[in-house]
Motif scaffolding. Structure first.
Motif, short mmCIF file in Angstrom:
data_model
loop_
_atom_site.label_atom_id
_atom_site.label_comp_id
_atom_site.label_asym_id
_atom_site.label_seq_id
_atom_site.Cartn_x
_atom_site.Cartn_y
_atom_site.Cartn_z
N HIS A 1 42.29 6.86 -11.67
CA HIS A 1 41.44 7.68 -12.53
C HIS A 1 41.90 7.52 -13.97
CE1 HIS A 1 40.33 10.44 -9.04
NE2 HIS A 1 41.43 9.85 -8.58
N ASN B 1 44.11 21.44 -12.84
CA ASN B 1 42.69 21.80 -12.84
C ASN B 1 41.82 20.56 -12.79
OD1 ASN B 1 43.14 24.53 -12.88
ND2 ASN B 1 43.35 24.59 -15.11
N LEU B 2 42.24 19.53 -13.53
CA LEU B 2 41.47 18.28 -13.53
C LEU B 2 41.48 17.64 -12.13
CD1 LEU B 2 41.00 15.66 -16.03
CD2 LEU B 2 42.42 14.84 -14.19
N CYS C 1 41.91 19.13 -9.25
CA CYS C 1 41.07 19.94 -8.34
C CYS C 1 39.59 19.59 -8.56
CB CYS C 1 41.27 21.44 -8.60
SG CYS C 1 42.87 22.03 -8.03
N ASN C 2 39.20 19.47 -9.83
CA ASN C 2 37.79 19.13 -10.14
C ASN C 2 37.42 17.77 -9.60
OD1 ASN C 2 36.74 21.27 -11.41
ND2 ASN C 2 37.49 20.70 -13.45
N GLU C 3 38.30 16.78 -9.87
CA GLU C 3 37.95 15.41 -9.48
C GLU C 3 37.98 15.23 -7.96
OE1 GLU C 3 39.88 12.39 -11.78
OE2 GLU C 3 38.77 13.03 -13.56
N LYS D 1 37.28 17.60 -5.99
CA LYS D 1 36.27 18.58 -5.53
C LYS D 1 36.84 19.54 -4.48
CE LYS D 1 32.20 15.74 -6.41
NZ LYS D 1 32.84 14.56 -6.98
N GLN D 2 38.04 20.04 -4.74
CA GLN D 2 38.61 21.06 -3.85
C GLN D 2 39.62 21.90 -4.61
OE1 GLN D 2 40.98 19.33 -0.62
NE2 GLN D 2 40.51 17.30 -1.42
N SER D 3 39.88 23.07 -4.08
CA SER D 3 40.86 23.94 -4.73
C SER D 3 42.18 23.76 -3.99
CB SER D 3 40.31 25.37 -4.66
OG SER D 3 41.34 26.25 -4.59
#
Ligand SMILES: Cc1cc2nc3c(=O)[nH]c(=O)nc-3n(C[C@H](O)[C@H](O)[C@H](O)COP(=O)(O)OP(=O)(O)OC[C@H]3O[C@@H](n4cnc5c(N)ncnc54)[C@H](O)[C@@H]3O)c2cc1C
Length: 367
Positions: free
Chosen positions: A75, A218-219, A221-223, A225-227
């Motif tokens: 990424h 946070n990034l 988790c976003n990328e 797509k899960q917490s």
């Protein structure tokens, strides 16, 4: 000194030829530290195609990784690309019963003296040979035998989520982690390590590590797509990346990170640590010269340092361009072949002169 991967590998070979070493370990058991997942990528160990198989066939040291790596996701700030193929392995370190150090311990017969607080100076007088395998460059520095090129701060966590075990991720996003990187290595399909690592340069020391971690977490988790739920945390400060000046001084051998096996480019050191342990044993046994056997490892280190300087010289826009290339069919096919264990081209060695030139031009421009 040190019952980690390099010290134990050395002991295994010594024992096989009839020498029972005395092993001193500072901690109260082998692998007495946080559990984390690490990786071995074949491309960094060329011309070897499969490092686990190589260790088994060449030295009869058997290591059982957690998984093969069949996909690596990279990424950058605005791009994402995949390398696909048999890229390497992941394994566990630390307190876990299946960690590499615990697997090696099972192959060692000699007694390990735990909770040791013996100093090198004392052991040096009492033993024929000392193998310094303490996992850092401290002793080598005290002995005037180490050049430290940088130190790093590492902050990581064990996270719970849904993972594909043979697919680690790596992030190069300088806006969040300047001149550093981050990675996610699963060790089950529900647990993984999420880690950031960056060099302790003055501009980075000014930054707040907790803010950096939060932003990256946070990034991620976003990328993904899960917490991701955090269950354990660790932090390492001033992790030394450097290399000894001489691999052996009088009756003392420098192995593992004491030698300088951790590569400054991407932070891989396990395979070279095992090699230094084995080579040092060969020298003690009169089966090879440590100085000669370790020559390629010195070269690797310096090539990897060039890679680090090259990566540090890029900005997010340039990294985006490199990662985007992975989505080009032809380039992707080529990269997959280079990185997987189908061919044994040493791409790091081949590209070092080019990266050196770029580094030189950039340094000249900035001065
Ligand atoms: C967070 C992190 C992630 C990493 N990820 C990777 C990766 O993905 N892939 C990879 O290839 N490499 C990775 N590495 C690097 C790799 O772990 C090291 O290069 C390797 O473990 C070094 O092996 P060693 O034998 O030198 O030290 P270790 O295996 O750390 O062993 C050192 C031992 O010496 C003991 N000791 C220390 N001081 C004394 C003393 N005075 N007396 C007696 N015993 C002492 C310690 O307790 C320990 O047991 C990573 C490192 C870190 C920190």
């Amino acid at each position: 000194m040190g019952a980690g991967i390099s010290g134990l590998s050395c002991a295994i070979i010594l024992e096989r030829y009839g020498i029972m070493p005395t092993i001193f370990e500072k901690r109260n058991r082998v692998g007495d530290r946080f559990i984390n997942a690490e990786a071995m990528f074949e491309i960094l160990n060329r011309p070897i195609k499969d490092c686990i198989l190589y260790i088994k066939e060449k030295f009869n040291i058997v290591l059982d990784p957690i998984s093969e790596v069949n996909k690596l996701t990279i990424h950058s700030k605005n791009e994402k690309g995949n390398i696909i193929g048999k890229i390497g392995y992941t394994n566990i370190r630390g307190r876990h019963e299946n960690s590499f150090e615990n697997q090696l311990k099972k192959q060692v017969k000699s007694n390990i003296i735990f909770n040791s607080n013996y100093e090198y100076e004392k052991l040096c007088k009492e033993f024929d040979y000392i193998v310094l395998a303490t996992g850092d460059g401290e002793y080598a520095t005290h002995l005037g035998n180490y050049r430290c090129d940088l130190t790093c701060t590492i902050k990581g966590a064990t996270v719970i989520g849904d993972f594909t075990i043979d697919n680690p991720h790596v992030w190069f996003i300088y806006e969040i982690i300047p001149k550093g990187y981050a990675w996610l290595i699963p060790f089950t399909d529900k647990e993984a390590n999420l880690v950031i690592a960056y060099p302790d340069y003055p501009n980075n020391i000014k930054l707040d590590i907790n803010n950096m971690w939060e932003a990256f977490y946070n990034l991620a988790c976003n990328e993904l797509k899960q917490s991701l739920r955090i269950t354990d945390r660790f932090e390492i400060t001033r992790y030394m990346m450097g290399i000894c000046l001489r691999p052996k001084v009088d009756n003392t051998y420098f192995v593992g990170n004491c030698f300088g096996t951790i590569s400054p480019g991407l932070g891989f050191g396990q395979f070279a640590s095992i090699l230094t342990g084995v080579y040092c044993a060969y020298d003690i046994l009169g089966r090879g010269k440590y100085e000669i056997l370790t020559k390629p490892l010195f070269k690797n280190y310096y090539n990897s340092l060039v890679l680090r300087r090259f990566l540090e010289g890029l900005d997010d826009y340039e990294i985006d361009k490199l990662v985007k290339n992975l989505n080009n069919k032809l380039i992707n096919k080529f990269t997959n072949r280079i990185c997987s264990n189908t061919i044994s081209i040493d791409i790091l060695k081949l590209t070092t002169p080019y990266m050196k030139l770029i580094n030189h031009i950039k340094a000249h421009k900035n001065s």
